[in-house]
Motif scaffolding. Structure first.
Motif, PDB file in Angstrom:
ATOM      1  N   PHE A  13       0.889  -1.167   0.000  1.00 33.33           N
ATOM      2  CA  PHE A  13       0.000   0.000   0.000  1.00 33.33           C
ATOM      3  C   PHE A  13       0.921   1.209   0.000  1.00 33.33           C
ATOM      4  O   PHE A  13       1.484   1.559   1.041  1.00 33.33           O
ATOM      5  CB  PHE A  13      -0.891   0.023   1.236  1.00 33.33           C
ATOM      6  CG  PHE A  13      -1.934  -1.060   1.259  1.00 33.33           C
ATOM      7  CD1 PHE A  13      -3.024  -1.024   0.389  1.00 33.33           C
ATOM      8  CD2 PHE A  13      -1.833  -2.127   2.142  1.00 33.33           C
ATOM      9  CE1 PHE A  13      -3.988  -2.018   0.406  1.00 33.33           C
ATOM     10  CE2 PHE A  13      -2.800  -3.130   2.168  1.00 33.33           C
ATOM     11  CZ  PHE A  13      -3.876  -3.077   1.299  1.00 33.33           C
ATOM     12  N   LYS A  42      -2.900  -9.860   8.199  1.00 40.06           N
ATOM     13  CA  LYS A  42      -3.824 -11.001   8.196  1.00 40.06           C
ATOM     14  C   LYS A  42      -5.035 -10.734   7.288  1.00 40.06           C
ATOM     15  O   LYS A  42      -5.367 -11.548   6.420  1.00 40.06           O
ATOM     16  CB  LYS A  42      -4.293 -11.303   9.637  1.00 40.06           C
ATOM     17  CG  LYS A  42      -3.133 -11.532  10.613  1.00 40.06           C
ATOM     18  CD  LYS A  42      -3.623 -11.852  12.019  1.00 40.06           C
ATOM     19  CE  LYS A  42      -4.444 -10.769  12.689  1.00 40.06           C
ATOM     20  NZ  LYS A  42      -3.678  -9.504  12.947  1.00 40.06           N
ATOM     21  N   THR A  44      -5.317  -8.429   5.054  1.00 36.12           N
ATOM     22  CA  THR A  44      -4.829  -8.204   3.689  1.00 36.12           C
ATOM     23  C   THR A  44      -4.690  -9.529   2.943  1.00 36.12           C
ATOM     24  O   THR A  44      -4.998  -9.619   1.755  1.00 36.12           O
ATOM     25  CB  THR A  44      -3.480  -7.459   3.725  1.00 36.12           C
ATOM     26  OG1 THR A  44      -3.686  -6.195   4.345  1.00 36.12           O
ATOM     27  CG2 THR A  44      -2.917  -7.262   2.332  1.00 36.12           C
TER      28      THR A  44
HETATM   29  P1  ADP Z   1      -4.293  -7.173  10.338  1.00 38.83           P
HETATM   30  O1  ADP Z   1      -5.549  -7.727   9.757  1.00 38.83           O
HETATM   31  O2  ADP Z   1      -3.230  -8.191  10.573  1.00 38.83           O
HETATM   32  O3  ADP Z   1      -4.542  -6.358  11.571  1.00 38.83           O
HETATM   33  P2  ADP Z   1      -4.182  -5.635   7.874  1.00 38.83           P
HETATM   34  O4  ADP Z   1      -3.994  -6.693   6.868  1.00 38.83           O
HETATM   35  O5  ADP Z   1      -5.530  -5.058   8.003  1.00 38.83           O
HETATM   36  O6  ADP Z   1      -3.641  -6.146   9.297  1.00 38.83           O
HETATM   37  O7  ADP Z   1      -3.181  -4.444   7.574  1.00 38.83           O
HETATM   38  C1  ADP Z   1      -1.811  -4.654   7.275  1.00 38.83           C
HETATM   39  C2  ADP Z   1      -1.177  -3.315   6.976  1.00 38.83           C
HETATM   40  O8  ADP Z   1      -1.682  -2.802   5.754  1.00 38.83           O
HETATM   41  C3  ADP Z   1      -1.470  -2.261   8.037  1.00 38.83           C
HETATM   42  O9  ADP Z   1      -0.334  -1.455   8.181  1.00 38.83           O
HETATM   43  C4  ADP Z   1      -2.622  -1.486   7.438  1.00 38.83           C
HETATM   44  O10 ADP Z   1      -2.631  -0.153   7.902  1.00 38.83           O
HETATM   45  C5  ADP Z   1      -2.304  -1.552   5.947  1.00 38.83           C
HETATM   46  N1  ADP Z   1      -3.520  -1.521   5.129  1.00 38.83           N
HETATM   47  C6  ADP Z   1      -4.500  -2.458   5.110  1.00 38.83           C
HETATM   48  N2  ADP Z   1      -5.450  -2.142   4.230  1.00 38.83           N
HETATM   49  C7  ADP Z   1      -5.074  -0.958   3.666  1.00 38.83           C
HETATM   50  C8  ADP Z   1      -5.641  -0.119   2.658  1.00 38.83           C
HETATM   51  N3  ADP Z   1      -6.795  -0.428   2.050  1.00 38.83           N
HETATM   52  N4  ADP Z   1      -4.971   1.012   2.338  1.00 38.83           N
HETATM   53  C9  ADP Z   1      -3.797   1.316   2.920  1.00 38.83           C
HETATM   54  N5  ADP Z   1      -3.208   0.557   3.865  1.00 38.83           N
HETATM   55  C10 ADP Z   1      -3.825  -0.571   4.237  1.00 38.83           C
END
Ligand code: ADP
Ligand code: MG
Length: 256
Positions: A13, A42, A44
């Motif tokens: 991202f 996770k 993601t």
């Molecule tokens: P988890 O589910 O393990 O808590 P995520 O997969 O939601 O983590 O997020 C992993 C990283 O990617 C984090 O730093 C989050 O801020 C970033 N992130 C997730 N989705 C987005 C998005 N749509 N745009 C920008 N950054 C994102």
């Protein structure tokens, strides 16, 4: 060959690496747990696996299907047998509980979801069949959803909304069910019951990948656990092995 093969999955991202060369095999019939601190990638993983976010690199294969799933659209991925729930999803409040579950089966009906729900003769048989299937799936949760089938979804308790989401995912007849923190917000008794429900779902022949914070749930459910940190796999193995891994302890508790 494994049911699901994930190789070198990578997602950026902007300048942030949310998933970094993540590889994983999921076997038919297993319940696999994914743990990791907040922001470790996770959700993601589920998002790129289901085509909701486009991966920057990697390959994903489902047994029996030639194409790299990363080059496939979300509705095709669902049709191939991957279904998911979301971390923070609301039901369609104006639809009944039963209709909300039926929505999950639309990828298999000819007329699509709206004709299945509202259409006339052409869609009527599809709709009746789907209704029966939705009720069968709701029965996984005893009377909790069935007794509310005609109620609007906004009427449901928080725990019942989570159950509704799972029922909706299962109506699509998946080979793999992806659950993103299914017990979040549930009390201990509700969590325990959900563990039993997920085991029942698994016995229907559906492999499960579950993202979960509650280590008791992971311990009770999962034959195998994968720990993520900063978008990378830290360790993979049996629960006790993963739980006692120094890097896992450090990722959860901090270096101090
Ligand atoms: P988890 O589910 O393990 O808590 P995520 O997969 O939601 O983590 O997020 C992993 C990283 O990617 C984090 O730093 C989050 O801020 C970033 N992130 C997730 N989705 C987005 C998005 N749509 N745009 C920008 N950054 C994102
Ligand atoms: Mg998440």
């Amino acid at each position: 060959m494994a049911l699901l093969t994930v190789r070198s999955l990578t997602k950026y991202f902007g300048g942030l690496t949310a998933l970094n060369g993540f590889s994983l095999d999921v076997e038919a019939g297993e319940i696999l747990g994914i743990i990791g601190p907040n922001g470790s990638g996770k959700t993601t993983f589920f998002n790129v696996l289901t085509g909701m976010h486009r991966a920057n690199g990697g390959e994903v294969y489902l047994s029996g299907i030639k194409a790299n799933l990363l080059e496939t659209k979300t509705h095709t991925i669902i049709r191939h047998g991957i279904a998911r729930t979301f971390q923070n999803q609301r039901p369609f409040n104006n639809l009944s509980v039963l209709e909300n579950v039926m929505v999950g089966g639309h990828s298999r009906t000819r007329g699509g979801v709206f004709s299945a729900l509202f259409g006339l003769r052409a869609a009527r048989r599809d709709r009746e069949r789907l209704k029966g299937e939705a009720r069968e799936v709701m029965a996984i949760f005893g009377k909790r959803l069935l007794s509310m089938e005609d109620a609007p979804a906004w009427n449901l308790s928080y725990a019942n909304r989570r159950r509704l989401e799972i029922a909706r995912a299962i109506v699509s007849k998946p080979r793999i069910l992806l659950l993103d923190e299914p017990t979040a917000g549930m009390n201990p008794a509700e969590s325990l019951q959900l563990v039993k429900n997920i085991k029942d779902i698994n016995r229907m022949g559906i492999a499960v990948i579950v993202i979960e914070h509650d280590m008791r749930v992971i311990k009770q459910l999962c034959q195998r656990v994968v720990a993520l940190d900063h978008g990378e796999k830290v360790v993979e193995g049996a629960y006790s092995e993963v739980r006692n891994n120094p890097r896992v302890i450090e990722a959860y508790l901090g270096k101090d």
